[in-house]
Design a protein around this motif. Structure first.
Motif, PDB file in Angstrom:
ATOM      1  N   SER A   1       3.275   4.864   4.624  1.00  0.00           N
ATOM      2  CA  SER A   1       3.228   6.151   3.922  1.00  0.00           C
ATOM      3  C   SER A   1       4.529   6.895   4.174  1.00  0.00           C
ATOM      4  O   SER A   1       4.960   7.040   5.323  1.00  0.00           O
ATOM      5  CB  SER A   1       2.049   6.988   4.417  1.00  0.00           C
ATOM      6  OG  SER A   1       2.046   8.265   3.814  1.00  0.00           O
TER       7      SER A   1
ATOM      8  N   ILE B   1      -4.193   3.052   3.643  1.00  0.00           N
ATOM      9  CA  ILE B   1      -3.806   4.045   4.642  1.00  0.00           C
ATOM     10  C   ILE B   1      -4.825   5.184   4.648  1.00  0.00           C
ATOM     11  O   ILE B   1      -5.515   5.422   3.657  1.00  0.00           O
ATOM     12  CB  ILE B   1      -2.404   4.606   4.356  1.00  0.00           C
ATOM     13  CG1 ILE B   1      -2.364   5.276   2.974  1.00  0.00           C
ATOM     14  CG2 ILE B   1      -1.357   3.507   4.438  1.00  0.00           C
ATOM     15  CD1 ILE B   1      -1.042   5.951   2.663  1.00  0.00           C
TER      16      ILE B   1
ATOM     17  N   LYS C   1       3.567   5.277  -1.041  1.00  0.00           N
ATOM     18  CA  LYS C   1       2.607   4.664  -0.143  1.00  0.00           C
ATOM     19  C   LYS C   1       2.332   3.238  -0.586  1.00  0.00           C
ATOM     20  O   LYS C   1       2.529   2.880  -1.742  1.00  0.00           O
ATOM     21  CB  LYS C   1       1.310   5.466  -0.097  1.00  0.00           C
ATOM     22  CG  LYS C   1       0.529   5.488  -1.405  1.00  0.00           C
ATOM     23  CD  LYS C   1      -0.778   6.255  -1.241  1.00  0.00           C
ATOM     24  CE  LYS C   1      -1.578   6.266  -2.543  1.00  0.00           C
ATOM     25  NZ  LYS C   1      -2.876   6.958  -2.383  1.00  0.00           N
TER      26      LYS C   1
ATOM     27  N   GLN D   1       3.524  13.446  -0.226  1.00  0.00           N
ATOM     28  CA  GLN D   1       3.603  11.991  -0.069  1.00  0.00           C
ATOM     29  C   GLN D   1       4.357  11.408  -1.269  1.00  0.00           C
ATOM     30  O   GLN D   1       3.881  11.450  -2.398  1.00  0.00           O
ATOM     31  CB  GLN D   1       2.194  11.389   0.015  1.00  0.00           C
ATOM     32  CG  GLN D   1       2.169   9.913   0.354  1.00  0.00           C
ATOM     33  CD  GLN D   1       0.747   9.414   0.531  1.00  0.00           C
ATOM     34  OE1 GLN D   1      -0.052   9.471  -0.390  1.00  0.00           O
ATOM     35  NE2 GLN D   1       0.428   8.931   1.728  1.00  0.00           N
TER      36      GLN D   1
END
Length: 228
Positions: free
Chosen positions: A110, A159, A155, A152
């Motif tokens: 991430s 996760i 990714k 974010q």
């Protein structure tokens, strides 16, 4: 009201009362201003101490921080023989977290961008005041409050979900100097600051109950100080 908030209010009240009394005692009283910009490293401090957590392997999670950028505008107010400095700083950090915990079915990466708006209130002690008003060299200690915004950007794999604390704060310290005087009366110099404070990032491996999760940084850069 928590201790951090109480401490912040106390420092601000001390700053206002002290500066008011100094202004009354000195007709030449006036604040000084500076802008600054530079690089930094830090942001989210991840918990890696899982010895007391049976459900998480010790090597289940790791993180790395890339170089970021920061900029700010500060004001210094005389307080006795030294000064109180405050202002507004903006900081950007990029971090990449790796999850390798097959037992809990988390395995992937991430990439998080951390945007922080920061409000420092520090006591600045000047040295070599015979060379420069306020001191050619300053040592600073105090409190820093943060507004935290996480995004974010990338990714992969499986996760855990994450959340963040909008508000955090903690101890900060630093040094600064403006030894280079320009023809227009302004000055150039440098700064170096460190910080360690409260939790920003929360996920399966960064719980509030853990002692280590928090935020921290080091930052350095160039100061442009406006002369009187």
């Amino acid at each position: 009201m928590n201790k951090k908030a109480t401490g912040t209010i106390f420092i601000i009240a001390l700053m206002i009362s002290g500066c008011t009394s100094t202004k009354m005692a000195d007709k030449n009283w006036q604040p000084t201003y500076r802008i600054q910009a530079g690089i930094n490293k830090g942001g989210i401090v991840e918990n890696t101490q899982f010895e007391n957590s049976k459900e998480i392997p010790v090597d289940a999670y790791s993180g790395a921080t890339s170089l970021g950028a920061n900029a700010g505008a500060h004001i210094s107010l005389p307080l006795g023989k030294n000064s109180i400095e405050s202002g507004l700083d903006l900081m950007l950090n990029q971090q990449k977290f790796k999850y390798h915990d097959e037992a809990n079915q988390y395995k992937g990466t991430s990439q998080i961008m951390t945007y922080q708006i920061m409000f420092p209130v520090v006591y600045s002690i000047g040295f070599f005041k015979n060379i420069q008003t306020g001191g050619l060299f300053q040592v600073k200690v105090g409190y820093l409050a943060q507004l935290n915004f996480l995004h974010q950007v990338k990714k992969s794999g499986s996760i855990p979900q994450y959340d963040n604390n909008l508000y955090s704060g903690g101890f900060t310290a630093g040094i600064a100097s403006t030894p280079f005087k320009l023809k227009n009366g302004n000055m150039l110099g440098f700064y170096f600051d460190v910080y360690r404070g409260g939790q920003v990032y929360k996920d399966f491996y960064n719980k509030t109950s853990y002692e280590e999760p928090g935020s921290a940084f080091i930052k350095t850069g160039i100061i442009y100080h406006f002369g009187k």
